[in-house]
Enzyme design. Structure first.
Site, PDB file in Angstrom:
ATOM      1  N   ARG A 103       4.609  -9.413   2.915  1.00  0.00           N
ATOM      2  CA  ARG A 103       3.906 -10.653   2.617  1.00  0.00           C
ATOM      3  C   ARG A 103       3.979 -10.943   1.127  1.00  0.00           C
ATOM      4  NH1 ARG A 103      -0.872  -9.979   2.581  1.00  0.00           N
ATOM      5  NH2 ARG A 103      -1.003  -7.817   3.263  1.00  0.00           N
ATOM      6  N   TYR A 242       9.607 -12.950   7.172  1.00  0.00           N
ATOM      7  CA  TYR A 242       8.919 -11.678   7.348  1.00  0.00           C
ATOM      8  C   TYR A 242       7.514 -11.777   7.941  1.00  0.00           C
ATOM      9  CZ  TYR A 242       8.007  -6.853   6.973  1.00  0.00           C
ATOM     10  OH  TYR A 242       7.736  -5.556   7.323  1.00  0.00           O
ATOM     11  N   LYS A 251      -1.686 -13.640  10.377  1.00  0.00           N
ATOM     12  CA  LYS A 251      -2.550 -13.720   9.208  1.00  0.00           C
ATOM     13  C   LYS A 251      -2.925 -15.177   8.886  1.00  0.00           C
ATOM     14  CE  LYS A 251      -2.990  -9.487   9.066  1.00  0.00           C
ATOM     15  NZ  LYS A 251      -2.271  -8.400   8.531  1.00  0.00           N
ATOM     16  N   HIS A 271     -10.138  -8.799   9.483  1.00  0.00           N
ATOM     17  CA  HIS A 271      -8.968  -7.904   9.441  1.00  0.00           C
ATOM     18  C   HIS A 271      -9.408  -6.528   9.934  1.00  0.00           C
ATOM     19  CE1 HIS A 271      -5.465  -6.201   6.761  1.00  0.00           C
ATOM     20  NE2 HIS A 271      -5.080  -6.416   7.997  1.00  0.00           N
ATOM     21  N   SER A 293      -4.458  -3.594   4.269  1.00  0.00           N
ATOM     22  CA  SER A 293      -3.130  -3.394   4.851  1.00  0.00           C
ATOM     23  C   SER A 293      -2.596  -1.995   4.525  1.00  0.00           C
ATOM     24  CB  SER A 293      -2.167  -4.449   4.308  1.00  0.00           C
ATOM     25  OG  SER A 293      -2.654  -5.724   4.629  1.00  0.00           O
ATOM     26  N   CYS A 295      -3.717   0.877   5.443  1.00  0.00           N
ATOM     27  CA  CYS A 295      -4.764   1.846   5.118  1.00  0.00           C
ATOM     28  C   CYS A 295      -5.366   2.503   6.357  1.00  0.00           C
ATOM     29  CB  CYS A 295      -5.850   1.186   4.275  1.00  0.00           C
ATOM     30  SG  CYS A 295      -5.295   0.806   2.611  1.00  0.00           S
ATOM     31  N   ASP A 318      -5.494  -4.823  14.399  1.00  0.00           N
ATOM     32  CA  ASP A 318      -5.343  -5.517  13.113  1.00  0.00           C
ATOM     33  C   ASP A 318      -6.341  -6.653  12.895  1.00  0.00           C
ATOM     34  OD1 ASP A 318      -3.668  -5.585  10.674  1.00  0.00           O
ATOM     35  OD2 ASP A 318      -3.131  -7.601  11.327  1.00  0.00           O
ATOM     36  N   ARG A 410       8.493  -1.901   9.976  1.00  0.00           N
ATOM     37  CA  ARG A 410       7.473  -2.149  11.001  1.00  0.00           C
ATOM     38  C   ARG A 410       8.045  -2.134  12.405  1.00  0.00           C
ATOM     39  NH1 ARG A 410       1.976  -3.858   9.251  1.00  0.00           N
ATOM     40  NH2 ARG A 410       2.111  -3.683   7.009  1.00  0.00           N
TER      41      ARG A 410
HETATM   42  P1  GTP Z   1      -1.414  -2.939   8.427  1.00  0.00           P
HETATM   43  O1  GTP Z   1      -0.644  -3.063   9.676  1.00  0.00           O
HETATM   44  O2  GTP Z   1      -0.609  -3.210   7.200  1.00  0.00           O
HETATM   45  O3  GTP Z   1      -2.669  -3.775   8.414  1.00  0.00           O
HETATM   46  O4  GTP Z   1      -1.796  -1.369   8.241  1.00  0.00           O
HETATM   47  P2  GTP Z   1      -2.877  -0.432   8.964  1.00  0.00           P
HETATM   48  O5  GTP Z   1      -4.206  -0.580   8.304  1.00  0.00           O
HETATM   49  O6  GTP Z   1      -2.840  -0.606  10.435  1.00  0.00           O
HETATM   50  O7  GTP Z   1      -2.361   1.048   8.556  1.00  0.00           O
HETATM   51  P3  GTP Z   1      -1.678   2.175   9.461  1.00  0.00           P
HETATM   52  O8  GTP Z   1      -2.603   2.745  10.485  1.00  0.00           O
HETATM   53  O9  GTP Z   1      -0.376   1.686   9.930  1.00  0.00           O
HETATM   54  O10 GTP Z   1      -1.459   3.309   8.362  1.00  0.00           O
HETATM   55  C1  GTP Z   1      -0.739   3.067   7.176  1.00  0.00           C
HETATM   56  C2  GTP Z   1      -0.328   4.368   6.553  1.00  0.00           C
HETATM   57  O11 GTP Z   1      -1.472   5.169   6.275  1.00  0.00           O
HETATM   58  C3  GTP Z   1       0.580   5.189   7.456  1.00  0.00           C
HETATM   59  O12 GTP Z   1       1.630   5.728   6.704  1.00  0.00           O
HETATM   60  C4  GTP Z   1      -0.326   6.274   7.970  1.00  0.00           C
HETATM   61  O13 GTP Z   1       0.371   7.453   8.261  1.00  0.00           O
HETATM   62  C5  GTP Z   1      -1.323   6.469   6.838  1.00  0.00           C
HETATM   63  N1  GTP Z   1      -2.637   6.937   7.347  1.00  0.00           N
HETATM   64  C6  GTP Z   1      -3.326   6.403   8.393  1.00  0.00           C
HETATM   65  N2  GTP Z   1      -4.466   7.111   8.641  1.00  0.00           N
HETATM   66  C7  GTP Z   1      -4.496   8.109   7.713  1.00  0.00           C
HETATM   67  C8  GTP Z   1      -5.411   9.175   7.460  1.00  0.00           C
HETATM   68  O14 GTP Z   1      -6.442   9.355   8.126  1.00  0.00           O
HETATM   69  N3  GTP Z   1      -5.114   9.987   6.413  1.00  0.00           N
HETATM   70  C9  GTP Z   1      -3.989   9.817   5.642  1.00  0.00           C
HETATM   71  N4  GTP Z   1      -3.776  10.673   4.645  1.00  0.00           N
HETATM   72  N5  GTP Z   1      -3.086   8.831   5.881  1.00  0.00           N
HETATM   73  C10 GTP Z   1      -3.341   7.983   6.889  1.00  0.00           C
HETATM   74  C1  SPV Z   2      -0.761  -6.594   6.911  1.00  0.00           C
HETATM   75  O1  SPV Z   2      -0.102  -6.650   5.867  1.00  0.00           O
HETATM   76  O2  SPV Z   2      -2.008  -6.475   6.911  1.00  0.00           O
HETATM   77  C2  SPV Z   2      -0.078  -6.632   8.212  1.00  0.00           C
HETATM   78  C3  SPV Z   2       1.343  -6.974   8.228  1.00  0.00           C
HETATM   79  O3  SPV Z   2      -0.713  -6.434   9.234  1.00  0.00           O
HETATM   80  S1  SPV Z   2       1.620  -8.676   8.114  1.00  0.00           S
HETATM   81  O4  SPV Z   2       1.628  -9.244   9.467  1.00  0.00           O
HETATM   82  O5  SPV Z   2       2.927  -8.866   7.474  1.00  0.00           O
HETATM   83  O6  SPV Z   2       0.574  -9.305   7.357  1.00  0.00           O
HETATM   84 MN    MN Z   3      -2.887  -5.870   8.765  1.00  0.00          MN
END
Ligand code: GTP
Ligand code: SPV
Ligand code: MN
Length: 630
Positions: A103, A242, A251, A271, A293, A295, A318, A410
């Site tokens: 983004r 993207y 979003k 979110h 994002s 996290c 999400d 992704r």
């Molecule tokens: P968006 O789709 O961008 O909104 O991301 P999200 O909030 O869904 O994050 P996601 O669960 O995909 O995790 C993002 C990154 O953080 C990945 O590389 C995970 O492996 C890492 N991660 C997730 N949970 C943990 C955790 O409890 N501990 C650690 N150290 N890393 C984590």
């Molecule tokens: C984020 O960045 O929080 C996502 C991916 O979930 S996107 O759809 O590109 O915003």
């Molecule tokens: Mn997201």
């Protein structure tokens, strides 16, 4: 009229698509239904077509045959690579242009009539000015291309919390992605015909094709504009193919525009992931969690608890829409139908449910390709393949010294494929929330878990979330920034008014039925730079404490920043967290926290007096409590 009568549906898309205005009986033809709502829709489509001048118009009906034809077409055009069906049936790899990988927050605009309605955290532009800027860009932008018209529903079609929209796009990749992420098709057009309000979204990759000119594998434009018109409920996106820039239902609509609709109608677009937690005794609880994002939302959404007896069912990963119910509880739906998840770090040892979800029917973007025609990314397996083709299509070996998959690579996959999806995840009324979690990536200061004393304090905690930047958006990775409610890039109106709206929604809830609010931080680090908490499946140990708090079965310790667990109350059986780490996870440094309160005050002041007095009162109370601790 039956749905089948709305569209003609031959088995495949003719090479030249279907001409809508020509009236030819072809695939992708305009619906033949009448209705007041449809007149608006047709007029708008004609208008956008006159502006963008596509070669063809294709009305997307969401059928399986259509989806397959669109995928096949993208493979023929070199835009998708079909993965080896032996390993990954029905799955594809897209490689974006290296400049179009996340983004683009600096190119994302809120065009409200008044600047103060966008607020200091958004890029505001005057609606007239930005229309004058982008209209010439859209002029002829779809020349040589097909313009797709995609009617979609966020939430079950016709559900009480659902909303519908239409995306016009010249990207087949966007169409196939929207088909996974939302509910697309004829039932939505019937809603529009019946007069249901809908949101207009227009997307162009901004790469018109001269006759006979070759197309790029990932057409896009160096100039990008992601523009939201909250007053007229419109989105115009130019130049990017993207994710969040191109799948406008996500979003742009479900957060930025929906947050404005929610402000006006008394609900919240957030979110947030959404889960059902089932305790060893079989009691069911619903939690929503807002993390910025990349996290950890998808990971927590698919949690496999490491403590016996607990189970988690996935409802969303999400976005959640939350609405106070007549019963005084806060009800939530996941408006999406799929996951657009971060690939790197998703593996057997971290998120096995996600790995299982991706068995097939998945569109991958910017991951690495294995010689056997399957995909790979950092963290998928412990051992690293000896050779790969990286996300840019270059030969790669472990000695290459760069990641094989882009850090923001992704997967796009239907939610229904998740092995632990809640059986009732599409229930239109949603689920009643018992708890809300706020979190971020904080190497220091923020404890593993802290409970808010009440709703207002919870809103204060949410307003203060800050997090280290990730690869999900352009910017410097690791830099600490404020990301209130994980909504900094996604709130469609003045963030201070949004804080006030959260307080108001709280007043609609029965005090004994409002979800309890917690802040969590899986990412605190020791002086040696390693994570102090094992995270992932072990986050269930924190959830276990949260649930016992909600049930009133465990006491907590008051601290200046909120209620903390007595460390003995955390179930740490079977893991080895050294006592020193455990203490460090909950250590509150009074001076650093006082510094944080100064930053909070600076931040609140940027809103020119619009931050609700109740939050300034929380800030004053926090300072008082911190100073009172010797
Ligand atoms: P968006 O789709 O961008 O909104 O991301 P999200 O909030 O869904 O994050 P996601 O669960 O995909 O995790 C993002 C990154 O953080 C990945 O590389 C995970 O492996 C890492 N991660 C997730 N949970 C943990 C955790 O409890 N501990 C650690 N150290 N890393 C984590
Ligand atoms: C984020 O960045 O929080 C996502 C991916 O979930 S996107 O759809 O590109 O915003
Ligand atoms: Mn997201």
């Amino acid at each position: 009229m039956a749905i089948a009568d709305l569209f003609t549906r031959p088995a495949a898309v003719p090479a030249d698509g279907g001409g809508a205005s020509s009236g030819a009986a072809a695939f992708g033809r305009r619906p033949v239904l009448a209705g007041a709502g449809l007149e608006d829709l047709f007029a708008w489509v004609d208008q956008v077509a006159a502006l963008t001048q596509p070669d063809r118009i294709h009305w997307v009906d969401g059928s399986r045959a259509e989806n397959e034809a669109l995928l096949r077409q993208q493979v023929d055009e070199g835009k998708l690579i079909k993965l080896n069906p032996e390993w990954r049936p029905g799955s594809y790899l897209a490689r974006s242009h290296p400049s179009d990988v996340a983004r683009t927050e600096a190119r994302t605009f809120i065009a409200s009539a008044r600047e103060e309605d966008a607020g200091p955290t958004n890029n505001w532009v005057a609606p007239d000015e930005i229309r004058a800027t982008i209209t010439p860009l859209f002029e002829g932008a779809m020349r040589g291309r097909t313009m797709y018209v995609v009617p979609f529903s966020m939430g079950a079609v016709g559900g009480p919390l659902s909303h519908i929209g239409v995306q016009i796009t010249d990207s087949a990749y966007a169409v196939t992605s929207i088909g996974i992420m939302t509910r697309v098709g004829t039932a939505v057009v019937e809603q529009i015909a019946a007069g249901t309000p809908w949101v207009k979204t227009v997307h162009s990759v901004g790469a018109p094709l001269a006759p006979g000119a070759p197309d790029a594998a990932w057409p896009c434009n160096d100039e990008k504009y992601i523009v939201h018109f909250p007053d007229t409920l419109e989105v115009w996106s130019f130049g990017s193919g993207y994710g969040g820039n191109a799948i406008l239902a996500k979003k742009c609509f479900a957060l930025r525009i929906a947050s404005v609709i929610g402000r006006d109608e008394g609900w919240l677009a957030e979110h947030m992931l959404l889960i059902r937690v089932i305790s060893p005794e079989g009691r069911r609880f619903h939690l929503a969690a807002a993390f910025p994002s990349a996290c950890g939302k998808t990971n927590l959404a698919m949690l496999r608890p490491t403590i016996p007896g607990w189970r988690v069912e996935t409802l969303g990963d999400d976005i959640a829409w939350l609405r106070p119910g007549e019963d005084g509880r806060l009800w939530a739906i996941n408006p999406e139908a799929g996951f657009f998840g971060v690939a790197p770090g998703t593996g057997e040892s971290t998120n096995v449910a996600a790995v299982e979800t991706l068995w097939g029917n998945t569109i991958f973007t910017n991951v690495a390709l294995r010689p056997d025609g399957d995909v790979w990314w950092e963290g998928l397996t412990d051992d690293v393949p000896a050779e790969l083709t990286d996300w840019e299509g270059k030969a790669w070996t472990p000695a290459s010294g760069r990641p094989a998959a882009h850090p923001n690579s992704r997967f796009t996959v239907s939610a229904g494929q998740c092995p632990q999806i809640a059986p009732d995840w599409e229930t239109p009324a949603g689920v009643p929330l018992d708890g809300i979690l706020f979190g971020g990536r904080r190497a220091t200061n923020v404890p593993l878990v802290v409970e808010a004393t009440d709703w207002t304090h919870g809103v204060f905690l949410g307003s203060n979330i800050s997090s280290e930047r990730t690869a999900a958006a352009e910017g410097t990775v690791g830099e600490l920034r404020r990301d209130p409610f994980a909504m900094l890039p996604f709130c469609g109106y003045n963030m201070a008014d949004y804080f006030g709206h959260w307080l108001k929604v709280g007043q609609q809830l029965r005090f004994d039925r409002a979800p309890r609010i917690f802040q969590v931080n899986w990412f605190r680090k020791g002086d040696d730079g390693r994570f102090l908490w094992p995270g992932f499946g072990d986050n269930a140990r924190v959830i276990d404490w949260i649930i016992r708090r909600i049930e009133g079965r465990v006491p907590a310790v008051d601290s200046p920043i909120g209620r903390l667990p007595r460390t003995d109350d955390l179930n740490l059986e079977g893991i080895d967290v050294p006592q020193a780490d455990l203490e460090a996870l909950f250590q509150i440094d009074r001076d650093l926290w006082l510094q944080e309160t100064d930053l909070t005050e600076d931040f609140y002041r940027t809103f020119d007096g619009r931050v609700p007095a109740a939050l300034y009162a929380e800030l004053a109370a926090l300072r008082y409590r911190l100073r009172a601790t010797a």
